[in-house]
Enzyme design. Structure first.
Site, PDB file in Angstrom:
ATOM      1  N   ASP A  13     111.733  -0.228  33.834  1.00  0.00           N
ATOM      2  CA  ASP A  13     111.721  -1.803  33.662  1.00  0.00           C
ATOM      3  C   ASP A  13     112.518  -1.712  31.723  1.00  0.00           C
ATOM      4  O   ASP A  13     112.037  -0.791  31.198  1.00  0.00           O
ATOM      5  CB  ASP A  13     110.401  -2.271  33.827  1.00  0.00           C
ATOM      6  CG  ASP A  13     110.845  -3.528  33.447  1.00  0.00           C
ATOM      7  OD1 ASP A  13     112.100  -4.311  33.997  1.00  0.00           O
ATOM      8  OD2 ASP A  13     110.020  -4.658  33.058  1.00  0.00           O
ATOM      9  N   ASP A  15     111.821  -5.144  29.492  1.00  0.00           N
ATOM     10  CA  ASP A  15     110.527  -6.093  28.595  1.00  0.00           C
ATOM     11  C   ASP A  15     109.690  -5.694  29.160  1.00  0.00           C
ATOM     12  O   ASP A  15     108.921  -5.280  30.267  1.00  0.00           O
ATOM     13  CB  ASP A  15     111.500  -6.774  29.213  1.00  0.00           C
ATOM     14  CG  ASP A  15     112.401  -7.794  28.321  1.00  0.00           C
ATOM     15  OD1 ASP A  15     112.651  -7.510  27.376  1.00  0.00           O
ATOM     16  OD2 ASP A  15     113.624  -7.969  29.379  1.00  0.00           O
ATOM     17  N   ASP A 209     105.368  -2.238  33.964  1.00  0.00           N
ATOM     18  CA  ASP A 209     104.440  -3.655  33.259  1.00  0.00           C
ATOM     19  C   ASP A 209     104.247  -4.700  33.874  1.00  0.00           C
ATOM     20  O   ASP A 209     103.350  -4.700  33.569  1.00  0.00           O
ATOM     21  CB  ASP A 209     105.563  -3.402  32.207  1.00  0.00           C
ATOM     22  CG  ASP A 209     105.849  -5.178  31.907  1.00  0.00           C
ATOM     23  OD1 ASP A 209     107.126  -5.069  32.400  1.00  0.00           O
ATOM     24  OD2 ASP A 209     105.005  -6.138  31.133  1.00  0.00           O
TER      25      ASP A 209
END
Length: 264
Positions: A13, A15, A209
């Protein structure tokens, strides 16, 4: 992550894993450089459909992270590929920005307001009442409803912004029709990334995240998963979920030593 085949491919990922807004997360640049030096295939995945891969490469470069343009895979690209497979040469009314409209044009779709096959909703910073009303009417008239991703909100320097999922909910309430979401947590996003790299799920790791998007979509696509604690999900929140990542680390800096070596 023991008793597995050696890792050949990495998906990560963006961000919360590599950057916070415009600031690089410590260790992110070294992690990407380690991936490039290893010769292993990798993609940076994002549900953000606003920007083209070229735009996102420039954004990452501004943060000191050098990711090749062809190593960026967005929900807009996954959506366009999905629609091209479903209905080659089809038509769509698109609510979104350059990342989505460019991807749709590149797969040969026609952008139109006249009896489109699909209404395709992506993220934009300029949602208008006019475009939302037109989308509602076209769906009522039979257009199929597609959305790039279900994220209800996104960050900005000034605070939270409504995102694709929030506007999709508005349209769904008005039409009684739910969209098909292509981006995470739909494992289709992971499968499309694997296909782009000609990779296999058994030799791929997903780094994210968020337990409710990155980790679950990786799990459902058959990938090993690593949760980093630099973004949305905290260590305390992990136990709330009925599934677990393969590994939990503080940040991508902790993964550099694994790149290029068999995961143990």
């Amino acid at each position: 992550m023991t008793h597995h085949r050696p890792v050949e491919t990495w998906l990560t990922d963006m961000d919360g894993v590599l950057v916070h807004e415009e600031d690089a997360i410590p260790g992110a640049s070294d992690f990407v450089e380690a991936l490039k030096a290893s010769g292993k295939r990798f993609l940076v995945l994002t549900n953000n459909s606003i920007f083209t891969p070229r735009d996102l490469r420039a954004r990452l470069m501004g943060s000191g992270i050098d990711v090749p343009e062809d190593a960026i895979w967005t929900s807009a690209l996954a959506t366009a590929q999905f629609l091209a497979d479903q209905r080659p040469g089809g038509s769509a009314y698109v609510v979104g920005e350059a990342g989505l409209t460019t991807a749709m044009h590149d797969v040969g779709f026609v952008m139109t307001e006249r009896n489109p096959d699909y209404v395709v909703l992506g993220e934009t910073r300029t949602y208008s009442f006019e475009s939302i009303t037109r989308a509602i009417r076209l769906i009522d008239n039979g257009a199929r409803f597609i959305a790039t991703n279900p994220d209800p909100s996104g960050p900005s320097p000034a605070g939270k912004l409504p995102a694709t999922g929030s506007v999709a909910a508005l349209i769904s309430t008005a039409t009684g029709r739910q969209p098909y979401y292509v981006g995470k947590p739909n494992p289709l996003m992971m499968r499309s990334a694997l296909n782009r790299l000609d990779a296999h799920s058994e030799t791929t790791i997903m780094v994210g995240d968020r337990m409710d998007t990155d980790i679950i979509s990786g799990l459902e696509a058959g990938l090993r998963s690593v949760l980093v604690l630099t973004g949305s999900t905290s260590r305390e929140q992990i136990e709330r979920f009925p599934y677990r990542p393969s590994r939990v680390v503080d940040s991508v800096a902790d993964l550099i030593r694994f790149v290029g070596h068999e995961e143990r």
